[in-house]
Design an enzyme around this catalytic site. Sequence first.
Site, PDB file in Angstrom:
ATOM      1  N   ARG A  80       0.859  -1.190   0.000  1.00  0.00           N
ATOM      2  CA  ARG A  80       0.000   0.000   0.000  1.00  0.00           C
ATOM      3  C   ARG A  80       0.894   1.239   0.000  1.00  0.00           C
ATOM      4  NH1 ARG A  80      -2.737   3.143   4.579  1.00  0.00           N
ATOM      5  NH2 ARG A  80      -4.067   4.509   3.363  1.00  0.00           N
ATOM      6  N   HIS A 124      -2.795  11.165   0.483  1.00  0.00           N
ATOM      7  CA  HIS A 124      -2.295  10.950   1.847  1.00  0.00           C
ATOM      8  C   HIS A 124      -1.624  12.269   2.274  1.00  0.00           C
ATOM      9  CE1 HIS A 124      -0.984   7.625   4.815  1.00  0.00           C
ATOM     10  NE2 HIS A 124      -0.602   8.764   5.360  1.00  0.00           N
ATOM     11  N   GLU A 169      -7.505   8.800   5.856  1.00  0.00           N
ATOM     12  CA  GLU A 169      -7.778   9.477   7.127  1.00  0.00           C
ATOM     13  C   GLU A 169      -8.244  10.918   6.975  1.00  0.00           C
ATOM     14  OE1 GLU A 169      -4.328   9.017   9.625  1.00  0.00           O
ATOM     15  OE2 GLU A 169      -4.520   6.848   9.706  1.00  0.00           O
ATOM     16  N   ASN A 295      -7.903   2.177   9.606  1.00  0.00           N
ATOM     17  CA  ASN A 295      -6.612   2.354  10.271  1.00  0.00           C
ATOM     18  C   ASN A 295      -6.868   2.390  11.765  1.00  0.00           C
ATOM     19  OD1 ASN A 295      -5.698   2.681   7.689  1.00  0.00           O
ATOM     20  ND2 ASN A 295      -5.066   4.816   7.913  1.00  0.00           N
ATOM     21  N   TYR A 297      -5.104   2.238  15.679  1.00  0.00           N
ATOM     22  CA  TYR A 297      -3.892   2.290  16.495  1.00  0.00           C
ATOM     23  C   TYR A 297      -4.174   2.148  17.987  1.00  0.00           C
ATOM     24  CZ  TYR A 297      -1.276   3.660  12.387  1.00  0.00           C
ATOM     25  OH  TYR A 297      -0.681   3.647  11.149  1.00  0.00           O
ATOM     26  N   GLU A 348      -3.954   0.165   8.050  1.00  0.00           N
ATOM     27  CA  GLU A 348      -2.796   0.549   8.878  1.00  0.00           C
ATOM     28  C   GLU A 348      -2.999   0.021  10.282  1.00  0.00           C
ATOM     29  OE1 GLU A 348      -1.760   4.726   9.092  1.00  0.00           O
ATOM     30  OE2 GLU A 348      -2.082   4.980   6.928  1.00  0.00           O
TER      31      GLU A 348
HETATM   32  O1  IFM Z   1       2.259   7.906   9.990  1.00  0.00           O
HETATM   33  C1  IFM Z   1       0.883   7.972  10.100  1.00  0.00           C
HETATM   34  C2  IFM Z   1       0.232   7.770   8.756  1.00  0.00           C
HETATM   35  O2  IFM Z   1       0.673   8.695   7.827  1.00  0.00           O
HETATM   36  C3  IFM Z   1      -1.255   7.900   8.860  1.00  0.00           C
HETATM   37  N1  IFM Z   1      -1.773   7.074   9.918  1.00  0.00           N
HETATM   38  C4  IFM Z   1      -1.139   7.113  11.187  1.00  0.00           C
HETATM   39  C5  IFM Z   1       0.360   6.927  11.048  1.00  0.00           C
HETATM   40  C6  IFM Z   1       1.034   6.984  12.416  1.00  0.00           C
HETATM   41  O3  IFM Z   1       0.808   8.207  13.029  1.00  0.00           O
END
Ligand code: IFM
Length: 443
Positions: A80, A124, A169, A295, A297, A348
């Site tokens: 990706r 992006h 995002e 995505n 985290y 992600e």
């Molecule tokens: O590095 C970033 C990415 O560009 C977009 N999503 C979160 C990642 C970590 O902060």
Amino acid sequence: MTIITRKDFPEYFTFGVATSSYQIEGATSADGRGPSIWDTFCREPGRISDGSSGDVACDHYHRWEEDLELISSLGVQAYRFSVAWPRVQPTGSGDINPLGLDFYERLVDGMLERGLDPYLTLYHWDLPQPLQDVGGWANRDTAYHFAEYARAVAERLGERVKSYATLNEPWCSSILSYQIGEHAPGLRNRKLALAAAHHLLLGHGEAVKVLREVVPGAAIGTVLNLNAITPATSSEQDAAAARFEDGAFNRWFLDPLLRGEYPADVWEAYGDDVPQVQPDDLETIRQPIDFLGVNYYSRSVVSADGQQQRPSDSSYTDMGWEVYPQGLSDLLLRLKADYTLPPIYITENGAAYKDTLEGSAVHDAERVAYLQTHLAEVASAVRQGVKVNGYFAWSLMDNFEWAHGYSKRFGLVYVDYGDQQRILKDSALWYRGLAGAKVPELA
Ligand code: IFM
């Protein structure tokens, strides 16, 4: 910790790694690339914690072949990446720069030669600066320029690209960038931020229409960053605060895309700051998509006093983000319960830690544990009926982490920024063992 193997995932499941253009490419003025908002932002004192920029980054623009070899050596099936709009269309509208498209054509063909499926993201965050000079995403015209740019990319790369994602995002490229001021263009204005969010979504819809026409055989979708959001206590006030945060962060993007409406509770709370929505906008935004990229985290623990809580029994990454793997399966199950979903990709997931090079090794056990536990939650959600088609680790290699510059390392591969050497961390070796395992093992 649950030990997961390739057998825990369906046969069709794709494993990949992810990056983005500004974070790795460097070469910001090569071959006719125009300036982006991140070039400008990085030059403003105090914006980037280590005073750096993406001018050189991982020098991927010149080292792309070596990097494709690296990806291939991990045994993954897909890569990706994102296209830098200012390489392809230096002023953001009008003339196309064929040299910019040449770069991505070489890259895509290089992936195909190595048996890697290209998963392309059109935006992006590196908006051409001339578009920002007339308001950026707060200007409705940007949505239509974005669709023109999408056409140029799709006409050149065609269906060699298996998957086109419009945006990465949009919360970050609107709220974080126009209201919180942490990302380019660094504004602090909620009305502009909500206009930007709406025009990003509209740009997504306009681009989907173009992509359906130009690359009907490709998968077309978009990518959201979604958080697991939980109330700090069982009080009604904390529950209401969590509900609102979920509305502002998650539903503000999910509902227009998947239901064709903004969430009424948040819309009302925003008062006069809400965006101007023209009659067909939501129909354009909610067009069917072939996949939703998620995505994930961390989670947010929310209380009514507005303070973000940090549970003391949790561990945290170098970004200060709580490690909360269960949030990923909770989120996926919640999406399945609340929406009519297209297939999902985890586009992600990953963690920054303070990695140190010991000889030619990086023993990043915390990152291995992070990936392992999050993938176990993906497997669990799949077992519970969520259609997840793939997982992309963020990131292939250490890179420019936006306002944190090079101070945060998310890579499976360590980058020595002095000589641009790439060194596989233990997490890369671990991921290779999982993602590179041969599918026949499944039998
Ligand atoms: O590095 C970033 C990415 O560009 C977009 N999503 C979160 C990642 C970590 O902060």
